[in-house]
Design a protein around this motif. Structure first.
Motif, PDB file in Angstrom:
ATOM      1  N   LEU A   1      45.202  23.813 -17.391  1.00  0.00           N
ATOM      2  CA  LEU A   1      46.109  22.808 -17.989  1.00  0.00           C
ATOM      3  C   LEU A   1      47.037  23.463 -19.012  1.00  0.00           C
ATOM      4  CD1 LEU A   1      43.362  20.104 -18.437  1.00  0.00           C
ATOM      5  CD2 LEU A   1      45.275  19.975 -16.819  1.00  0.00           C
ATOM      6  N   GLY A   2      46.467  24.356 -19.829  1.00  0.00           N
ATOM      7  CA  GLY A   2      47.267  25.076 -20.825  1.00  0.00           C
ATOM      8  C   GLY A   2      48.273  26.012 -20.163  1.00  0.00           C
ATOM      9  N   LYS A   3      47.878  26.568 -19.017  1.00  0.00           N
ATOM     10  CA  LYS A   3      48.777  27.476 -18.274  1.00  0.00           C
ATOM     11  C   LYS A   3      49.948  26.674 -17.694  1.00  0.00           C
ATOM     12  CE  LYS A   3      46.064  30.981 -18.934  1.00  0.00           C
ATOM     13  NZ  LYS A   3      45.076  31.632 -18.149  1.00  0.00           N
ATOM     14  N   ILE A   4      49.651  25.480 -17.219  1.00  0.00           N
ATOM     15  CA  ILE A   4      50.737  24.625 -16.693  1.00  0.00           C
ATOM     16  C   ILE A   4      51.711  24.324 -17.836  1.00  0.00           C
ATOM     17  CG2 ILE A   4      51.291  22.321 -15.751  1.00  0.00           C
ATOM     18  CD1 ILE A   4      48.574  22.449 -14.239  1.00  0.00           C
ATOM     19  N   GLU A   5      51.155  24.092 -19.040  1.00  0.00           N
ATOM     20  CA  GLU A   5      52.022  23.827 -20.193  1.00  0.00           C
ATOM     21  C   GLU A   5      52.871  25.061 -20.539  1.00  0.00           C
ATOM     22  OE1 GLU A   5      50.104  22.890 -23.897  1.00  0.00           O
ATOM     23  OE2 GLU A   5      51.987  22.149 -24.761  1.00  0.00           O
TER      24      GLU A   5
ATOM     25  N   GLY B   1      56.182  23.623 -20.239  1.00  0.00           N
ATOM     26  CA  GLY B   1      56.389  22.978 -21.541  1.00  0.00           C
ATOM     27  C   GLY B   1      55.678  21.635 -21.648  1.00  0.00           C
ATOM     28  N   VAL B   2      54.974  21.239 -20.597  1.00  0.00           N
ATOM     29  CA  VAL B   2      54.288  19.943 -20.613  1.00  0.00           C
ATOM     30  C   VAL B   2      52.831  20.131 -20.199  1.00  0.00           C
ATOM     31  CG1 VAL B   2      54.218  17.615 -19.588  1.00  0.00           C
ATOM     32  CG2 VAL B   2      56.423  18.777 -19.886  1.00  0.00           C
ATOM     33  N   GLU B   3      51.891  19.630 -21.030  1.00  0.00           N
ATOM     34  CA  GLU B   3      50.487  19.676 -20.590  1.00  0.00           C
ATOM     35  C   GLU B   3      50.127  18.315 -19.989  1.00  0.00           C
ATOM     36  OE1 GLU B   3      47.496  21.395 -23.116  1.00  0.00           O
ATOM     37  OE2 GLU B   3      45.892  20.389 -22.012  1.00  0.00           O
ATOM     38  N   PRO B   4      49.797  18.291 -18.705  1.00  0.00           N
ATOM     39  CA  PRO B   4      49.495  17.000 -18.077  1.00  0.00           C
ATOM     40  C   PRO B   4      48.237  16.364 -18.664  1.00  0.00           C
ATOM     41  CG  PRO B   4      49.714  18.749 -16.426  1.00  0.00           C
ATOM     42  CD  PRO B   4      49.646  19.407 -17.765  1.00  0.00           C
ATOM     43  N   LYS B   5      48.228  15.040 -18.721  1.00  0.00           N
ATOM     44  CA  LYS B   5      47.010  14.316 -19.109  1.00  0.00           C
ATOM     45  C   LYS B   5      45.929  14.628 -18.075  1.00  0.00           C
ATOM     46  CE  LYS B   5      45.535   9.650 -20.211  1.00  0.00           C
ATOM     47  NZ  LYS B   5      45.993   8.275 -20.409  1.00  0.00           N
ATOM     48  N   PHE B   6      44.684  14.807 -18.546  1.00  0.00           N
ATOM     49  CA  PHE B   6      43.620  15.247 -17.639  1.00  0.00           C
ATOM     50  C   PHE B   6      42.443  14.278 -17.637  1.00  0.00           C
ATOM     51  CE2 PHE B   6      39.700  17.831 -16.894  1.00  0.00           C
ATOM     52  CZ  PHE B   6      39.932  18.060 -15.543  1.00  0.00           C
TER      53      PHE B   6
ATOM     54  N   LEU C   1      49.635  10.826  -9.786  1.00  0.00           N
ATOM     55  CA  LEU C   1      48.274  11.317 -10.009  1.00  0.00           C
ATOM     56  C   LEU C   1      48.023  12.449  -9.029  1.00  0.00           C
ATOM     57  CD1 LEU C   1      45.421  11.063 -11.306  1.00  0.00           C
ATOM     58  CD2 LEU C   1      44.818   9.575  -9.379  1.00  0.00           C
ATOM     59  N   ILE C   2      47.598  13.602  -9.560  1.00  0.00           N
ATOM     60  CA  ILE C   2      47.226  14.719  -8.684  1.00  0.00           C
ATOM     61  C   ILE C   2      45.711  14.861  -8.715  1.00  0.00           C
ATOM     62  CG2 ILE C   2      47.546  17.150  -8.143  1.00  0.00           C
ATOM     63  CD1 ILE C   2      50.086  17.222  -9.603  1.00  0.00           C
ATOM     64  N   THR C   3      45.064  14.595  -7.582  1.00  0.00           N
ATOM     65  CA  THR C   3      43.619  14.855  -7.521  1.00  0.00           C
ATOM     66  C   THR C   3      43.453  16.328  -7.160  1.00  0.00           C
ATOM     67  OG1 THR C   3      43.206  14.497  -5.165  1.00  0.00           O
ATOM     68  CG2 THR C   3      43.328  12.512  -6.560  1.00  0.00           C
ATOM     69  N   GLY C   4      42.486  16.990  -7.772  1.00  0.00           N
ATOM     70  CA  GLY C   4      42.307  18.422  -7.508  1.00  0.00           C
ATOM     71  C   GLY C   4      43.430  19.240  -8.139  1.00  0.00           C
ATOM     72  N   GLY C   5      44.025  18.711  -9.202  1.00  0.00           N
ATOM     73  CA  GLY C   5      45.228  19.320  -9.791  1.00  0.00           C
ATOM     74  C   GLY C   5      44.992  20.543 -10.648  1.00  0.00           C
ATOM     75  N   THR C   6      43.711  20.858 -10.989  1.00  0.00           N
ATOM     76  CA  THR C   6      43.473  22.137 -11.673  1.00  0.00           C
ATOM     77  C   THR C   6      43.155  23.237 -10.651  1.00  0.00           C
ATOM     78  OG1 THR C   6      41.263  21.274 -12.138  1.00  0.00           O
ATOM     79  CG2 THR C   6      42.810  21.343 -13.982  1.00  0.00           C
ATOM     80  N   GLY C   7      43.061  22.851  -9.366  1.00  0.00           N
ATOM     81  CA  GLY C   7      42.763  23.823  -8.312  1.00  0.00           C
ATOM     82  C   GLY C   7      43.985  24.667  -7.962  1.00  0.00           C
ATOM     83  N   TYR C   8      43.784  25.529  -6.993  1.00  0.00           N
ATOM     84  CA  TYR C   8      44.807  26.531  -6.617  1.00  0.00           C
ATOM     85  C   TYR C   8      46.136  25.861  -6.208  1.00  0.00           C
ATOM     86  CZ  TYR C   8      46.847  30.138  -3.509  1.00  0.00           C
ATOM     87  OH  TYR C   8      47.680  31.026  -2.874  1.00  0.00           O
ATOM     88  N   ILE C   9      46.106  25.038  -5.192  1.00  0.00           N
ATOM     89  CA  ILE C   9      47.377  24.487  -4.692  1.00  0.00           C
ATOM     90  C   ILE C   9      47.851  23.342  -5.592  1.00  0.00           C
ATOM     91  CG2 ILE C   9      48.572  23.537  -2.682  1.00  0.00           C
ATOM     92  CD1 ILE C   9      46.326  24.818  -0.937  1.00  0.00           C
ATOM     93  N   GLY C  10      46.896  22.512  -6.055  1.00  0.00           N
ATOM     94  CA  GLY C  10      47.255  21.374  -6.909  1.00  0.00           C
ATOM     95  C   GLY C  10      47.958  21.798  -8.190  1.00  0.00           C
ATOM     96  N   SER C  11      47.522  22.914  -8.791  1.00  0.00           N
ATOM     97  CA  SER C  11      48.154  23.352 -10.051  1.00  0.00           C
ATOM     98  C   SER C  11      49.593  23.814  -9.786  1.00  0.00           C
ATOM     99  CB  SER C  11      47.341  24.477 -10.708  1.00  0.00           C
ATOM    100  OG  SER C  11      47.202  25.577  -9.831  1.00  0.00           O
ATOM    101  N   HIS C  12      49.824  24.440  -8.629  1.00  0.00           N
ATOM    102  CA  HIS C  12      51.198  24.843  -8.288  1.00  0.00           C
ATOM    103  C   HIS C  12      52.057  23.615  -7.991  1.00  0.00           C
ATOM    104  CE1 HIS C  12      49.273  28.784  -7.962  1.00  0.00           C
ATOM    105  NE2 HIS C  12      50.480  29.272  -8.169  1.00  0.00           N
ATOM    106  N   ALA C  13      51.469  22.604  -7.380  1.00  0.00           N
ATOM    107  CA  ALA C  13      52.224  21.360  -7.127  1.00  0.00           C
ATOM    108  C   ALA C  13      52.566  20.693  -8.455  1.00  0.00           C
ATOM    109  CB  ALA C  13      51.407  20.431  -6.240  1.00  0.00           C
TER     110      ALA C  13
ATOM    111  N   LEU D   1      50.571  33.289 -14.304  1.00  0.00           N
ATOM    112  CA  LEU D   1      49.679  32.521 -15.193  1.00  0.00           C
ATOM    113  C   LEU D   1      48.673  31.673 -14.426  1.00  0.00           C
ATOM    114  CD1 LEU D   1      52.288  31.454 -17.894  1.00  0.00           C
ATOM    115  CD2 LEU D   1      50.329  32.964 -18.233  1.00  0.00           C
ATOM    116  N   ILE D   2      49.094  31.132 -13.277  1.00  0.00           N
ATOM    117  CA  ILE D   2      48.137  30.372 -12.456  1.00  0.00           C
ATOM    118  C   ILE D   2      48.021  31.056 -11.102  1.00  0.00           C
ATOM    119  CG2 ILE D   2      48.366  28.110 -13.557  1.00  0.00           C
ATOM    120  CD1 ILE D   2      50.414  27.338 -11.400  1.00  0.00           C
TER     121      ILE D   2
END
Ligand code: NAD
Ligand code: UFG
Length: 333
Positions: free
Chosen positions: A41-45, A49-54, A4-16, A189-190
């Motif tokens: 989320l779409g950018k991470i995909e 190739g994977v969109e994380p559950k949000f 589980l990534i908390t803050g995962g759409t944020g700057y550092i979390g999305s890169h993690a 992209l992110i």
């Protein structure tokens, strides 16, 4: 590992999230979107190739948080969610304590209730406060002369994590003290896209480069440094994100603390010159009054992370600036 990534759409979390997925882990993201956008989320995909559950959930909402833990069986949590504006924290200290400390307590309670025993936490070099040497090592005493309520929330959360680990010998925590993260994924992209006014140097440089702000305000050139401007340790966010993956994979019971920085200091004026060189355009700047609370110089001694985790930075400040320009291009279209 399911993380589980908390803050995962944020700057550092999305890169993690990108680095974790790339390393073969399963990632789910929780964020209340107070400082980030759902389209990440779409950018991470697009990148992985994977969109994380949000989960659009606020950590302060204990019931909603519990439902997240009920729904999934996480093995680990990477905890990025928090408010991070130093100046704002001086004006609204209670908001910062409630969000950062309160939110973390709710998270740790859920982890305890659902027997999730692995945590990686985003701390900051700010916990070192004022030290005699500008080269910070993990052994230095922390929590003294911290310049803001934001910084104190980080020091408090570190103590809380230590206490939780003390109470449960199976609990595994890694506290990562970041220096100054800059740059973004090489795809462009992110990146760093704060809602509202930015706080840090690079987003301001970016706004000057796009013409949103006419001139960069350099906060003081009378510090005791070679060119009089403040010196910081800038670290590429992708290197930082990779450090999280390694820390999580190598986690063992107890609390480990690591500085994540390059070990190299760069002054504000050097940053201005580097950006002008990399972008091929002069970056207009003007020296103004010092900003309250700025220290002249600090940088990481990152040797513990290299020795114990086998991690060190691979990218440079110039790489980060090139990637920032790519992010700007991508976002202009
Ligand atoms: P960010 O603002 O881009 O990301 C933080 C995310 O947390 C945001 O998406 C925000 O919407 C979310 N969030 C905030 N409060 C929340 C809550 N109560 N519930 C759910 N979500 C919430 O910031 P970042 O730069 O990615 O920073 C991530 C972490 O790293 C933060 O804890 C920050 O304090 C720490 N840190 C950042 C820096 C830096 O310079 N960027 C330096 C040291 C430490
Ligand atoms: N700066 C400018 N002009 C700007 C913005 C920043 O000259 O428009 C200067 C600052 O004065 C400082 C340097 O650029 O000398 C870096 O400033 P940042 O705000 O990017 O970074 P800080 O080192 O001040 O802040 C970092 C983290 C915080 C942490 C703080 C305390 O981002 O999370 O260190 O040590 F709390």
């Amino acid at each position: 590992m399911k993380i589980l990534i908390t803050g995962g759409t944020g700057y550092i979390g999305s890169h993690a999230a990108v680095e974790l997925i790339t390393a073969g882990h399963e990632v789910e993201i929780l964020d209340n979107l107070c400082n980030s956008k759902r389209d990440v989320l779409g950018k991470i995909e697009e990148i992985t190739g994977v969109e994380p559950k949000f989960y659009d959930v606020d950590l302060r909402d204990a019931e909603a948080l519990e439902r997240v833990f009920e729904e999934s069986d996480f093995e680990a949590v990477m905890h990025f969610a928090g408010l991070k504006a130093v100046g704002e924290s001086v004006e609204k200290p209670l908001e910062y304590y409630e969000n950062n400390v309160g939110g973390t307590i709710n998270l740790l309670e859920c982890m305890e209730a659902y027997a999730v025993k692995k945590l990686v936490f985003s701390s900051s070099a700010t916990v070192y406060g004022v030290q005699e040497s500008p080269e910070y090592t993990e052994e230095m005493v922390t929590g003294l002369k911290i310049s803001s309520p934001y910084g104190r929330t980080k020091a408090m959360i570190e103590e809380i994590i230590q206490d939780v680990a003390q109470s449960d010998p199976e609990f595994e925590a890694t506290i990562l003290r970041y220096f100054n993260p800059i740059g973004n994924h090489s795809s462009g992209l992110i990146g760093e896209d704060p809602n509202g006014t930015p706080n840090n140097l690079m987003p301001f440089i970016t706004k000057v480069a796009t013409g949103e702000i006419p001139v960069l305000a350099v906060f003081g050139n009378d510090f005791a440094t070679s060119d009089g401007t403040c010196i910081r340790d800038y670290i590429h966010v992708v290197d930082l994100a990779k450090g999280h993956v390694i820390a999580m994979e190598q986690s063992t019971p107890g609390v480990k603390i690591y500085n994540l920085g390059s070990g190299k200091g760069t002054s504000v004026m050097e940053m201005v010159k580097l950006f002008s060189r990399v972008s091929g355009k002069n970056l207009p700047y003007k020296v103004v009054e010092r900003r309250a609370g700025d220290l002249a110089e600090f940088y990481a001694n990152p040797s513990k992370a290299e020795r114990e985790l086998g991690w060190k930075v691979e990218l440079t400040v110039e790489d980060a600036m090139r990637d920032t320009l790519k992010y700007l291009q991508e976002n202009e279209q």
